[in-house]
Motif scaffolding. Sequence first.
Motif, PDB file in Angstrom:
ATOM      1  N   GLN A  93       0.878  -1.476   0.080  1.00 29.35           N
ATOM      2  CA  GLN A  93      -0.113   0.196   0.042  1.00 29.35           C
ATOM      3  C   GLN A  93       0.735   1.530  -0.039  1.00 29.35           C
ATOM      4  O   GLN A  93       0.637   2.145  -0.734  1.00 29.35           O
ATOM      5  CB  GLN A  93      -1.031   0.066   1.405  1.00 29.35           C
ATOM      6  N   GLU A 104       2.806   1.638  -3.395  1.00 33.77           N
ATOM      7  CA  GLU A 104       1.688   2.263  -4.282  1.00 33.77           C
ATOM      8  C   GLU A 104       1.274   3.686  -4.213  1.00 33.77           C
ATOM      9  O   GLU A 104       1.331   4.431  -5.157  1.00 33.77           O
ATOM     10  CB  GLU A 104       0.175   1.691  -4.447  1.00 33.77           C
ATOM     11  N   ARG A 105       1.411   4.199  -2.973  1.00 37.22           N
ATOM     12  CA  ARG A 105       0.950   5.518  -2.605  1.00 37.22           C
ATOM     13  C   ARG A 105       2.409   6.466  -3.291  1.00 37.22           C
ATOM     14  O   ARG A 105       2.236   7.612  -3.712  1.00 37.22           O
ATOM     15  CB  ARG A 105       1.144   5.608  -0.998  1.00 37.22           C
ATOM     16  N   GLN A 106       3.594   5.731  -3.131  1.00 42.09           N
ATOM     17  CA  GLN A 106       4.868   6.447  -3.717  1.00 42.09           C
ATOM     18  C   GLN A 106       4.710   6.679  -5.362  1.00 42.09           C
ATOM     19  O   GLN A 106       4.960   7.667  -5.733  1.00 42.09           O
ATOM     20  CB  GLN A 106       5.935   5.809  -3.320  1.00 42.09           C
ATOM     21  N   TYR A 107       4.054   5.734  -5.900  1.00 49.74           N
ATOM     22  CA  TYR A 107       4.134   5.593  -7.260  1.00 49.74           C
ATOM     23  C   TYR A 107       3.056   6.706  -7.593  1.00 49.74           C
ATOM     24  O   TYR A 107       3.222   7.358  -8.744  1.00 49.74           O
ATOM     25  CB  TYR A 107       3.337   4.261  -7.875  1.00 49.74           C
ATOM     26  N   ALA A 108       1.863   6.826  -7.088  1.00 53.56           N
ATOM     27  CA  ALA A 108       0.740   7.900  -7.117  1.00 53.56           C
ATOM     28  C   ALA A 108       1.390   9.098  -6.775  1.00 53.56           C
ATOM     29  O   ALA A 108       1.226  10.154  -7.696  1.00 53.56           O
ATOM     30  CB  ALA A 108      -0.332   7.647  -6.378  1.00 53.56           C
ATOM     31  N   THR A 109       2.425   9.308  -5.838  1.00 58.98           N
ATOM     32  CA  THR A 109       2.924  10.667  -5.683  1.00 58.98           C
ATOM     33  C   THR A 109       3.861  10.975  -6.836  1.00 58.98           C
ATOM     34  O   THR A 109       3.779  12.261  -7.472  1.00 58.98           O
ATOM     35  CB  THR A 109       3.572  10.443  -4.346  1.00 58.98           C
ATOM     36  N   ALA A 138       3.626   9.938 -10.014  1.00 53.78           N
ATOM     37  CA  ALA A 138       2.707  10.163 -11.220  1.00 53.78           C
ATOM     38  C   ALA A 138       2.116  11.645 -11.131  1.00 53.78           C
ATOM     39  O   ALA A 138       2.060  12.439 -12.049  1.00 53.78           O
ATOM     40  CB  ALA A 138       1.743   9.282 -11.219  1.00 53.78           C
ATOM     41  N   LYS A 139       1.560  11.965  -9.843  1.00 54.89           N
ATOM     42  CA  LYS A 139       0.972  13.287  -9.603  1.00 54.89           C
ATOM     43  C   LYS A 139       1.738  14.599  -9.985  1.00 54.89           C
ATOM     44  O   LYS A 139       1.601  15.707 -10.489  1.00 54.89           O
ATOM     45  CB  LYS A 139       0.321  13.296  -8.372  1.00 54.89           C
ATOM     46  N   GLU A 162       2.665  15.193 -13.463  1.00 56.31           N
ATOM     47  CA  GLU A 162       1.494  15.631 -14.129  1.00 56.31           C
ATOM     48  C   GLU A 162       1.701  17.211 -13.651  1.00 56.31           C
ATOM     49  O   GLU A 162       1.285  18.075 -14.628  1.00 56.31           O
ATOM     50  CB  GLU A 162       0.231  15.177 -13.597  1.00 56.31           C
ATOM     51  N   ARG A 191       9.080  -1.702 -10.316  1.00 56.48           N
ATOM     52  CA  ARG A 191       7.971  -2.585 -10.551  1.00 56.48           C
ATOM     53  C   ARG A 191       8.570  -4.045 -10.554  1.00 56.48           C
ATOM     54  O   ARG A 191       7.807  -4.917 -10.191  1.00 56.48           O
ATOM     55  CB  ARG A 191       7.419  -2.042 -11.868  1.00 56.48           C
TER      56      ARG A 191
END
Length: 265
Positions: A49, A52-57, A59-60, A63, A107
Amino acid sequence: YGLVQMGEHMDEVGEVRLPSVQTLLVIKVNSNEIKSAMRTLLIAGLDKQLRERQYATIAKARELYEAAWKTYEPLPQTPEEAELWKKFVPAWQRWKENNSAYLDLCRKIDVALTSSDPAQNKQAEEWLRQGTELLMVTGRAIQVEANELLDKLIDLNAAVAQSTVKTGNSVARRLKIVSLTAGVAGVILALVIAVLVTRAITRPLSRAVSVADELSRGNLTVDVKAESRDETGQLLDAMGTMATNLRAMFTDISKGVETLSSASI
């Protein structure tokens, strides 16, 4: 002219320099977010979890900095700024490619760590070593170069903004002096014109009053001489004509009286 100059300086600061500084800072802040998240991914025991939060950070952050990049790139640049930007773009691209390679390894590590195969676990250790080298050695050197160029771009835009504000203040002070000088000169000029106009009107009028006074006392020999052809001059001419006509009329009357007197004797 002053308003145009001030407007140009305000446009330079408000529409170019401040947006430039703001977007460059967004790029810097989000690059630091990416760096922090990628370092967190080096922790092998991190649960799924949190990973995955680091990957989302990441990606954001990508962006956000890409949106800031698109805003900054079309803005006007000074020659020095354009030269720095040419150096920064390839440095940033190398850092981005290095990050992508590191994330690909992460990954793979995620998949290998969930496997019960000892060979996969061994491979995960090797990938973790490679990822550490990519991030902490190769990536660090590239990021330091990119960040130094980015800091120079930020400092340059801030310096140009400060210089533009300073120039604008100088223009404002100069305009204040010019306005005060022009105001004083205008008042003096207005007073001079007022005195000249007043004299040009009152002197002929005073002469006309004097002539009218002499005529009212019966002095028909008063000299009436107009010095101008304006309304006052025309009035004096009319009074002169009246005096001449009165003299002629009284002369005729005097002659008629004398003739009557002679005839009555």
